[in-house]
Design a protein around this motif. Sequence first.
Motif, PDB file in Angstrom:
ATOM      1  N   GLU A  22      12.167   4.547  -0.160  1.00 49.34           N
ATOM      2  CA  GLU A  22      12.617   3.585   0.858  1.00 49.34           C
ATOM      3  C   GLU A  22      12.157   2.172   0.525  1.00 49.34           C
ATOM      4  OE1 GLU A  22      11.076   5.189   4.467  1.00 49.34           O
ATOM      5  OE2 GLU A  22      12.776   6.555   4.783  1.00 49.34           O
ATOM      6  N   ALA A  23      10.903   2.047   0.068  1.00 46.74           N
ATOM      7  CA  ALA A  23      10.385   0.728  -0.307  1.00 46.74           C
ATOM      8  C   ALA A  23      11.146   0.176  -1.509  1.00 46.74           C
ATOM      9  CB  ALA A  23       8.894   0.826  -0.632  1.00 46.74           C
ATOM     10  N   ALA A  24      11.453   1.041  -2.457  1.00 47.01           N
ATOM     11  CA  ALA A  24      12.192   0.611  -3.649  1.00 47.01           C
ATOM     12  C   ALA A  24      13.577   0.095  -3.277  1.00 47.01           C
ATOM     13  CB  ALA A  24      12.303   1.775  -4.635  1.00 47.01           C
ATOM     14  N   GLY A 260      -6.407  -7.358  -5.899  1.00 48.24           N
ATOM     15  CA  GLY A 260      -5.967  -8.188  -4.790  1.00 48.24           C
ATOM     16  C   GLY A 260      -4.643  -7.738  -4.219  1.00 48.24           C
ATOM     17  N   VAL A 261      -3.779  -7.221  -5.070  1.00 47.62           N
ATOM     18  CA  VAL A 261      -2.488  -6.723  -4.621  1.00 47.62           C
ATOM     19  C   VAL A 261      -2.673  -5.445  -3.815  1.00 47.62           C
ATOM     20  CG1 VAL A 261      -0.283  -5.767  -5.402  1.00 47.62           C
ATOM     21  CG2 VAL A 261      -1.234  -7.781  -6.529  1.00 47.62           C
ATOM     22  N   ARG A 262      -3.588  -4.600  -4.277  1.00 54.19           N
ATOM     23  CA  ARG A 262      -3.761  -3.284  -3.657  1.00 54.19           C
ATOM     24  C   ARG A 262      -4.319  -3.356  -2.240  1.00 54.19           C
ATOM     25  NH1 ARG A 262      -5.434   0.911  -8.366  1.00 54.19           N
ATOM     26  NH2 ARG A 262      -4.194   0.025 -10.039  1.00 54.19           N
ATOM     27  N   THR A 263      -4.925  -4.475  -1.862  1.00 53.89           N
ATOM     28  CA  THR A 263      -5.506  -4.588  -0.527  1.00 53.89           C
ATOM     29  C   THR A 263      -4.467  -4.955   0.528  1.00 53.89           C
ATOM     30  OG1 THR A 263      -6.064  -6.916  -0.888  1.00 53.89           O
ATOM     31  CG2 THR A 263      -7.740  -5.285  -1.467  1.00 53.89           C
ATOM     32  N   LEU A 264      -3.263  -5.296   0.116  1.00 48.88           N
ATOM     33  CA  LEU A 264      -2.221  -5.687   1.054  1.00 48.88           C
ATOM     34  C   LEU A 264      -1.527  -4.448   1.625  1.00 48.88           C
ATOM     35  CD1 LEU A 264      -0.659  -8.528  -1.118  1.00 48.88           C
ATOM     36  CD2 LEU A 264      -2.260  -8.811   0.778  1.00 48.88           C
ATOM     37  N   ASN A 265      -0.738  -4.633   2.687  1.00 49.94           N
ATOM     38  CA  ASN A 265      -0.006  -3.497   3.230  1.00 49.94           C
ATOM     39  C   ASN A 265       1.101  -3.078   2.266  1.00 49.94           C
ATOM     40  OD1 ASN A 265       2.680  -4.706   3.974  1.00 49.94           O
ATOM     41  ND2 ASN A 265       1.385  -5.999   5.267  1.00 49.94           N
ATOM     42  N   LYS A 266       1.590  -1.867   2.419  1.00 45.13           N
ATOM     43  CA  LYS A 266       2.530  -1.280   1.463  1.00 45.13           C
ATOM     44  C   LYS A 266       3.768  -2.149   1.249  1.00 45.13           C
ATOM     45  CE  LYS A 266       1.163   3.457   2.615  1.00 45.13           C
ATOM     46  NZ  LYS A 266       1.611   4.745   3.214  1.00 45.13           N
ATOM     47  N   ASN A 267       4.343  -2.599   2.341  1.00 44.11           N
ATOM     48  CA  ASN A 267       5.575  -3.370   2.239  1.00 44.11           C
ATOM     49  C   ASN A 267       5.360  -4.666   1.476  1.00 44.11           C
ATOM     50  OD1 ASN A 267       8.455  -3.690   3.160  1.00 44.11           O
ATOM     51  ND2 ASN A 267       7.577  -5.543   4.071  1.00 44.11           N
ATOM     52  N   ARG A 268       4.252  -5.351   1.742  1.00 44.68           N
ATOM     53  CA  ARG A 268       3.969  -6.626   1.081  1.00 44.68           C
ATOM     54  C   ARG A 268       3.673  -6.423  -0.400  1.00 44.68           C
ATOM     55  NH1 ARG A 268       5.501 -11.372   0.017  1.00 44.68           N
ATOM     56  NH2 ARG A 268       3.867 -12.938  -0.310  1.00 44.68           N
TER      57      ARG A 268
END
Length: 330
Positions: A22-24, A260-268
């Motif tokens: 879905e994210a893809a 730093g990317v991994r700490t964001l929510n999935k969608n972001r």
Amino acid sequence: MMYKSLSARAIGLKATLTEVVEAAITHGFGGIDVQIELVLPLANAMGLKYCQQIIQAADSTPGSWVLPTRWQDEDEALFQRDLAELPELAKLAQDTGFTRVTTAVPPTSNVRPLEENLEWSKNRLQQIADVVGACGQQLGLEYLATPSLRKDAKHEFIHSLAGLKQLKELIARDNVGYLLDSWHWHMAGETAADLSSLKAEEIVAIHVNDAPADIPNDEQIDNVRRLPGSTGVIDIDTFLQTISDTGYEGPMTAEPFAAGVRTLNKNRVVELVSESLDRVWFRKDEIAAQEAARAEAARLAAEAAEAVAATAAPEVTEEAETAVAETSAE
């Protein structure tokens, strides 16, 4: 034509298969990369058709899957157990639309010197290539060139495209090719000439990323990377254009390993990864034109502001104020 493929593993995204797909779709990816051994329990529980419908949603093109067979391990019994499980996994990959599987070749050995390790690796990879090839899969080999990975090793092994070519020739299987990673291409000090020596059909998949700035290559840490195009350390333009010029048509996966990317929510996270791929390739010209237009608009606005300021009422000086006061007194 190359297409964006989303790897949840490469960006530290913990999500179900449905969530990844879905994210893809939401963020414009043409396909996904998977760990096929994690898809198998779902297929056993829900049925093959269920997995097919998820992975091939919105007519997406599957990317690649990571070989779970631990062929690099010294334990022969472990390797044989993994190899015995591989046909079922390769068949599942085939049935869900995948045609590409990748694995990394260790750059060192503490057991065997180079020539002996070439023979040992050849024998194991031939067996793997035969199993996955029977299910229509290309096997992409990746060399690891980060200097720190070879520190204190007893024996160095393959850590360049030239070295990997030698191993590929020894394996002598038509379904064996290369996984090319911009990070390792850069770390190996390679150029466009190295990439252009390949045929399109030899390239199984590509990974893109950038390196932290102001750190010499021999001090870089392999799993500390940046989103593609974010620092400019890696010449991503040359890497991608040269591969495109070969005629390669397959998945392009971002593999930043960025904390730093991994700490964001999935969608972001997925949004940022997609935007980075657009910026370095898929919408590069369009984005460059938009940025140029914004810069030009800002320049014109600044010039207009300066012109308005120049035509405004002149500043009243102290001398002028004194003259006005004296005139009023008279």
